[in-house]
Design a protein around this motif. Structure first.
Motif, short mmCIF file in Angstrom:
data_model
loop_
_atom_site.label_atom_id
_atom_site.label_comp_id
_atom_site.label_asym_id
_atom_site.label_seq_id
_atom_site.Cartn_x
_atom_site.Cartn_y
_atom_site.Cartn_z
N LYS A 216 25.01 35.22 8.15
CA LYS A 216 25.91 35.98 9.00
C LYS A 216 26.76 36.95 8.20
CE LYS A 216 29.74 35.65 12.25
NZ LYS A 216 30.67 34.78 13.01
N GLY A 217 27.39 36.50 7.14
CA GLY A 217 28.29 37.37 6.38
C GLY A 217 27.55 38.50 5.70
N GLU B 237 24.90 45.55 7.79
CA GLU B 237 24.79 46.35 9.01
C GLU B 237 25.97 47.30 9.16
OE1 GLU B 237 22.33 46.22 12.07
OE2 GLU B 237 21.59 46.36 10.04
N ARG B 238 27.16 46.83 8.82
CA ARG B 238 28.33 47.70 8.95
C ARG B 238 28.22 48.90 8.01
NH1 ARG B 238 33.99 45.01 7.62
NH2 ARG B 238 32.94 44.93 5.59
N ALA C 145 16.53 44.51 11.89
CA ALA C 145 17.78 44.58 12.64
C ALA C 145 17.99 45.91 13.35
CB ALA C 145 18.96 44.31 11.70
N ASP C 146 17.50 46.99 12.78
CA ASP C 146 17.72 48.32 13.37
C ASP C 146 16.40 49.04 13.60
OD1 ASP C 146 20.54 47.99 13.16
OD2 ASP C 146 20.42 48.53 11.04
N ASN C 147 15.46 48.33 14.17
CA ASN C 147 14.14 48.92 14.38
C ASN C 147 14.19 50.08 15.37
OD1 ASN C 147 11.28 48.78 15.98
ND2 ASN C 147 11.06 48.31 13.80
N ALA D 235 27.83 49.84 15.58
CA ALA D 235 28.69 49.47 14.46
C ALA D 235 30.14 49.28 14.87
CB ALA D 235 28.61 50.55 13.38
N THR D 236 30.57 49.91 15.95
CA THR D 236 31.99 49.91 16.30
C THR D 236 32.36 48.79 17.26
OG1 THR D 236 31.99 52.31 16.01
CG2 THR D 236 33.85 51.34 17.19
N PHE D 237 31.50 48.50 18.23
CA PHE D 237 31.85 47.57 19.30
C PHE D 237 31.14 46.23 19.12
CE2 PHE D 237 32.06 51.89 21.07
CZ PHE D 237 33.40 51.93 21.40
#
Length: 243
Positions: A131-132, A138-139, A16-18, A75-77
């Motif tokens: 999803k949850g 991720e958050r 997800a954050d490669n 993370a914010t938008f």
């Protein structure tokens, strides 16, 4: 640790954050290289090497800011929409399988929504959608990344300021000529060495040269002459002190 998958949910960050993982690796490598350049510059007392170290601090600063900006923005938008888009268009079936096995889920919304079949994930599986769990991971993970990076930025700026202030004070004798405190010469040491010199030259220790009483005798011409003229002590000097 993330590249070698040595902690829980490392596969999730790897997929997800490669891009953030690549930025962290490049920034960490640049920071280690910059610190080694500065260390060698101090040990070798080299002004050019320290100038290179000061210059490299700026790319290192930009790399830190880039990591924090990307992580904070993601993370914010609209994080949930970004994850939905990534799951549908960017993640490969193998990447989805890694996320499903790590988070113990199946599909995005449910087992019937873009799931990668496996031994745990099949149409009648009781596992929830990803999803949850993916959103909560991720958050928390992105918040940890950008908060850590932004907390290091003031320290790095202080390091840049110190390097700029010290760059004009590095000379050929940088770090040299500083005698340790235990080896510094004190007034007591000077007096003791002076007494040793006076003993060697035959001068009394208890009495100074000026305190010795002169004995006079009458010369043949009727004048008085100092007896010390016959065995006068040579002029001595030690560390600026004259005896």
């Amino acid at each position: 640790m993330t590249w070698f998958r040595t902690w829980d949910h490392a596969d999730v960050m790897y997929i997800a954050d490669n891009d953030i993982l690549v930025l962290i690796t490049l920034a960490g490598s640049l920071l280690v290289f910059t610190s080694l350049v500065g260390l060698f510059g101090v040990l070798l007392n080299s002004r050019p090497i320290l100038a290179v170290y000061t210059f490299l601090l700026w790319p290192a600063f930009l790399s830190l800011v880039a990591i924090g900006y990307v992580a904070y923005k993601r993370a914010t938008f609209s994080l949930d929409r970004k994850l939905n888009l990534s799951w549908s268009q960017y993640y490969t079936p193998l990447g989805r399988l890694f996320i499903q096995d790590s988070l113990r889920c199946c599909g995005f919304y449910s087992v019937l929504h873009e799931a990668t079949p496996s031994k745990r994930c099949y149409p009648r599986s009781s596992l929830p959608g990803c999803k949850g769990k993916l959103y909560r991971f991720e958050r928390a993970n992105l918040a940890l990344v950008w908060s850590t990076v932004f907390s290091l930025v003031p320290l790095h700026l202080l390091n840049v300021l110190i390097a700029l202030l010290c760059s004009n004070h590095v000379m050929e004798t940088f770090g040299m000529g500083i005698t340790p405190k235990r080896y510094r010469l004190t007034s007591r040491d000077v007096k003791m060495d002076a007494k040793k010199l006076m003993r060697r030259t035959g001068l009394g220790v208890d009495a100074e040269p000026s305190e010795q009483r002169p004995s006079t005798r009458v010369s043949a011409s009727g004048g008085h002459q100092d007896d010390r003229d016959e065995d006068r002590v040579p002029f001595l000097s030690y560390e600026g002190h004259q005896y």
